[in-house]
Design a protein around this motif. Structure first.
Motif: not given
Ligand code: GLY
Ligand code: MN
Length: 438
Positions: A281-300
């Motif tokens: 839809s163009g915007r992550f839900t709050r929960r999706q975003r929470q998980i996304y940012d966690a994965v991104l930190r592990v990625f970095r």
């Protein structure tokens, strides 16, 4: 050939590097892959033999490369054998390499037709002390069919039972693990094509588009740029994102879902490997975003953690330690679970059950000596993910990095990965209704 003509210096360099690893007075033989048959009179597309291509640039079926760097006669040191064409082949299959073309492509001076192979091989194999033959030694390969190389090994060993045979694959894995500058250039080109495909898809995705249509958008962009799919694309919306090898790509993308895109291009047989997870839809839900940012930190963290000298096994463990912390913060793991866990089966595997990365190059899960420490010059994928089937979605992010002393280089740093960047891309999307005329 779809890609621009490659510089023969690449293959000359690779052969010189292999020569340094051979035992004294050794001969090596590599065969092309077979053209796989269908169940009727058709054939499937042949994948060029990666090792043969690495050393010669030759993709043509039935080709044989013979290397004997210390042969007494200079014109016996490198010989390429090719299938000789005729009028019938020209009509049905089209152009085949001439000797001159093959020589220019590979930098090998001596090119012969295949009919010359048996006599020359007999002579040289009786002059050398060691014979290197090739085989598939990828640790996860499942092989039910006999390759041309495997048939050649069987026939040669039957014919010359007293010779000293050596495993060429071992040397090829060592060589191919550390990428030459020529190879890096091609991998970077594959990454650039991947980027174009991803940007195109971000303009296209919206609720109602089908995963098939998304695949078609990638195909359009990759092929027009003279690339191809590096592997079967994974275009997985909603709960499909939790299936690691989801390949059917046949569902509609719905409002509120994520769309996991594990799709990347190859160029000149060199591969890239990218995963992005985007909000339909163009915007992550709050929960999706929470998980996304966690994965991104592990990625970095995991991009930085692939340091020269570290064992790949330790790199995986380091990534898992960062992931475990994120899962604790998210409340997906409880401290008591972590305290009680069997170190061989850590609790985090419930949410992150695959390897954090693999070598990439001529093969997507490329060869390399991964029981030895990571070296500068390796190209690795970094691909952490959190899979939440009960919540109906997963997030995985993946780039390809070049390991370097003093800090790794992300070869996909220009492909948006921050959640806001991805959302911004989707806001610029196409307003067309799916299925309408362009
Ligand atoms: N992206 C494909 C794989 O790593 O298996
Ligand atoms: Mn991968």
């Amino acid at each position: 050939m779809r890609y621009r003509t490659l510089n023969s210096r690449m293959f000359i360099h690779h052969r010189a590097e292999l020569s340094k690893l051979l035992l004294p007075n050794s001969l090596a033989v590599l065969n092309a892959n077979d053209i796989p048959p269908t169940n009727a009179d058709g054939s499937m597309v042949m994948r060029p033999n990666s090792d043969l291509f690495y050393l010669s640039g030759v993709e043509q079926e039935e080709s044989i490369l013979l290397l004997y760097p210390e042969a007494h006669e200079e014109n016996m040191r490198e010989i390429l054998f090719l299938r000789e064409t005729n009028d019938l082949i020209a009509v049905w299959e089209g152009h085949k390499l001439t000797k001159k073309e093959a020589s220019k492509l590979s930098g090998i001076k001596r090119v012969e037709w295949l009919c010359e192979f048996p006599a020359l091989f007999h002579r040289l194999t009786c002059e050398c002390d060691h014979v290197y033959l090739n085989s598939n030694e990828h640790k996860r390969a499942h092989i039910d069919v006999e390759s041309r190389d495997a048939r050649f090994v069987r026939d040669t060993q039957a014919r010359y039972p007293l010779h000293d045979y050596q495993r060429l694959a071992r040397l090829m894995h060592r060589l191919r693990g550390v990428k030459s500058d020529y190879e890096l250039d091609l991998i970077k080109q594959a990454c650039a094509i991947t980027k174009a495909g991803f940007l195109r898809v971000c303009k296209f995705v919206k609720p109602g588009v089908a995963e098939t249509e998304v695949e078609a958008e990638f195909a359009h962009e990759f092929i027009r740029r003279r690339g191809g799919f590096a592997y079967s694309p994974i275009i997985a919306s909603g709960k499909n994102s939790c299936v690691l090898h989801y390949l059917s790509n046949d569902q509609p993308c719905r409002t509120g879902e994520v769309l996991l895109l594990d799709v990347a291009a190859s160029y000149a047989n060199y591969n890239s490997d990218l995963t992005r997870t985007i909000p339909v839809s163009g915007r992550f839900t709050r929960r999706q975003r929470q998980i996304y940012d966690a994965v991104l930190r592990v990625f970095r963290e995991t991009c930085k953690a692939a340091t020269p000298g570290k064992l790949p096994k330790q790199w995986q463990k380091d990534a898992e330690a960062v992931m475990q912390e994120e899962l604790l913060q998210l409340g997906l793991l409880k401290p008591s679970q972590v305290r009680r866990q069997d170190p061989d089966k850590p609790a985090l595997k419930k949410y992150f059950m695959h390897g954090v990365g693999h070598p990439i190059g001529l093969d997507v899960h490329d060869v390399g000596i991964t029981t030895e420490p990571i070296q500068a010059g390796w190209v690795l994928t970094v691909e952490p993910g959190i899979y939440l089937p009960k919540e109906g979605f997963a997030i995985r992010l993946e780039n390809d990095i070049l390991v370097k002393e003093g800090g790794n280089v992300d070869l996909m740093t220009d492909i948006p990965i921050e959640a806001e960047e991805v959302e911004a891309l989707l806001r610029r999307r196409d307003k067309r209704v799916p299925g309408s005329a362009p």
